[in-house]
Scaffold this motif. Structure first.
Motif, PDB file in Angstrom:
ATOM      1  N   GLU A 158      38.483  39.657  27.145  1.00 14.91           N
ATOM      2  CA  GLU A 158      37.717  39.663  28.391  1.00 14.91           C
ATOM      3  C   GLU A 158      38.454  40.473  29.461  1.00 14.91           C
ATOM      4  O   GLU A 158      39.682  40.443  29.553  1.00 14.91           O
ATOM      5  CB  GLU A 158      37.527  38.218  28.867  1.00 14.91           C
ATOM      6  N   LEU A 159      37.687  41.191  30.261  1.00 11.45           N
ATOM      7  CA  LEU A 159      38.244  41.993  31.354  1.00 11.45           C
ATOM      8  C   LEU A 159      38.201  41.171  32.643  1.00 11.45           C
ATOM      9  O   LEU A 159      37.224  40.479  32.910  1.00 11.45           O
ATOM     10  CB  LEU A 159      37.439  43.282  31.520  1.00 11.45           C
ATOM     11  N   PHE A 160      39.273  41.238  33.430  1.00 10.75           N
ATOM     12  CA  PHE A 160      39.371  40.479  34.675  1.00 10.75           C
ATOM     13  C   PHE A 160      39.668  41.408  35.852  1.00 10.75           C
ATOM     14  O   PHE A 160      40.789  41.892  35.981  1.00 10.75           O
ATOM     15  CB  PHE A 160      40.487  39.427  34.581  1.00 10.75           C
ATOM     16  N   PRO A 161      38.674  41.671  36.713  1.00  8.38           N
ATOM     17  CA  PRO A 161      38.941  42.493  37.897  1.00  8.38           C
ATOM     18  C   PRO A 161      39.875  41.763  38.859  1.00  8.38           C
ATOM     19  O   PRO A 161      39.724  40.566  39.085  1.00  8.38           O
ATOM     20  CB  PRO A 161      37.560  42.698  38.521  1.00  8.38           C
ATOM     21  N   GLN A 162      40.842  42.487  39.390  1.00 11.97           N
ATOM     22  CA  GLN A 162      41.786  41.907  40.353  1.00 11.97           C
ATOM     23  C   GLN A 162      41.101  41.873  41.719  1.00 11.97           C
ATOM     24  O   GLN A 162      41.209  42.803  42.517  1.00 11.97           O
ATOM     25  CB  GLN A 162      43.084  42.724  40.378  1.00 11.97           C
ATOM     26  N   GLU A 163      40.419  40.784  41.988  1.00 11.82           N
ATOM     27  CA  GLU A 163      39.575  40.683  43.185  1.00 11.82           C
ATOM     28  C   GLU A 163      40.360  40.793  44.482  1.00 11.82           C
ATOM     29  O   GLU A 163      39.867  41.345  45.457  1.00 11.82           O
ATOM     30  CB  GLU A 163      38.759  39.389  43.141  1.00 11.82           C
ATOM     31  N   GLU A 164      41.610  40.284  44.502  1.00 12.65           N
ATOM     32  CA  GLU A 164      42.396  40.382  45.739  1.00 12.65           C
ATOM     33  C   GLU A 164      42.744  41.830  46.088  1.00 12.65           C
ATOM     34  O   GLU A 164      43.158  42.132  47.198  1.00 12.65           O
ATOM     35  CB  GLU A 164      43.665  39.504  45.699  1.00 12.65           C
ATOM     36  N   GLU A 165      42.561  42.747  45.121  1.00 13.75           N
ATOM     37  CA  GLU A 165      42.740  44.181  45.381  1.00 13.75           C
ATOM     38  C   GLU A 165      41.399  44.867  45.648  1.00 13.75           C
ATOM     39  O   GLU A 165      41.321  46.094  45.661  1.00 13.75           O
ATOM     40  CB  GLU A 165      43.432  44.851  44.180  1.00 13.75           C
ATOM     41  N   GLY A 166      40.349  44.071  45.807  1.00 18.71           N
ATOM     42  CA  GLY A 166      39.035  44.637  46.112  1.00 18.71           C
ATOM     43  C   GLY A 166      38.279  45.155  44.894  1.00 18.71           C
ATOM     44  O   GLY A 166      37.254  45.829  45.028  1.00 18.71           O
TER      45      GLY A 166
END
Length: 193
Positions: A158-166
């Motif tokens: 699974e791919l996880f976008p680093q949300e704290e980096e936008g």
């Protein structure tokens, strides 16, 4: 010739003096970068050129004019030959980020790809072109120098976008999807892909 991007317009470092048309020439040794960037913002201007007599030293001399931010990133391929893209600030991009103290640029590139996407098992195949772009942070101009690497992985989790980096999306894109994504990307990324 070297290209330094300000958004999607280039500053071209060159030894060649040409008659100005849709670009403006400046001598590198005398240039006021703030003023040159104001010229670059004009609609009819497609690029600006900083002229210097020595091709071997032009980039080094330019990089001394602004604080440098060093970054590493990856053009990552999976076993299906798809490229890993991130979506941040309403644009498609490749994963990259700032180097930390005492970290090799290769380690930076791998760490940043892992952090921004959740992908692991990365292997660097070879270095790619280095890109340059100017940005403003806290009202100060800086130049980001990004060292890119072609990477491969067998990761299929699974791919996880680093949300704290936008980052809002992470996706593997095939050739056709990559071409489409590049229509909403940055000039540096289009050159790289």
């Amino acid at each position: 010739m070297h290209y330094i991007f300000v958004n999607d317009k280039p500053i071209i470092l060159t030894t060649l003096v040409e008659k100005e048309t849709d670009f403006k020439n400046f001598l590198l040794k005398d240039v006021d970068i703030e003023q040159a960037l104001k010229v670059l913002k004009k609609k009819r201007i497609k690029s600006i050129r900083f002229i210097h007599h020595n091709e071997d030293t032009i980039l080094k001399k330019f990089l001394k004019k602004l604080p440098n931010v060093i970054a590493g990133g990856g053009k990552v391929y999976n076993k299906n030959n798809e490229i890993l893209f991130i979506y941040r600030n309403n644009k498609w991009d490749l994963p990259k980020g700032k180097a930390e103290k005492k970290e090799t640029i290769e380690d930076t590139a791998i760490r940043e790809v892992e952090e921004e996407t959740g992908v692991s098992g990365l292997k660097i195949d070879k270095p790619l072109e280095t890109t340059y772009h100017i940005f403003k942070r806290n009202d100060k101009l800086k130049i980001k120098i990004t060292y890119w690497f072609k990477m491969t992985t067998n990761f299929d989790g699974e791919l996880f976008p680093q949300e704290e980096e936008g980052i809002t999306k992470v996706q593997w894109l095939n050739r056709e999807e990559s071409t489409q994504a590049l229509t909403n990307s940055y000039a540096n990324i289009r050159r790289l892909v």
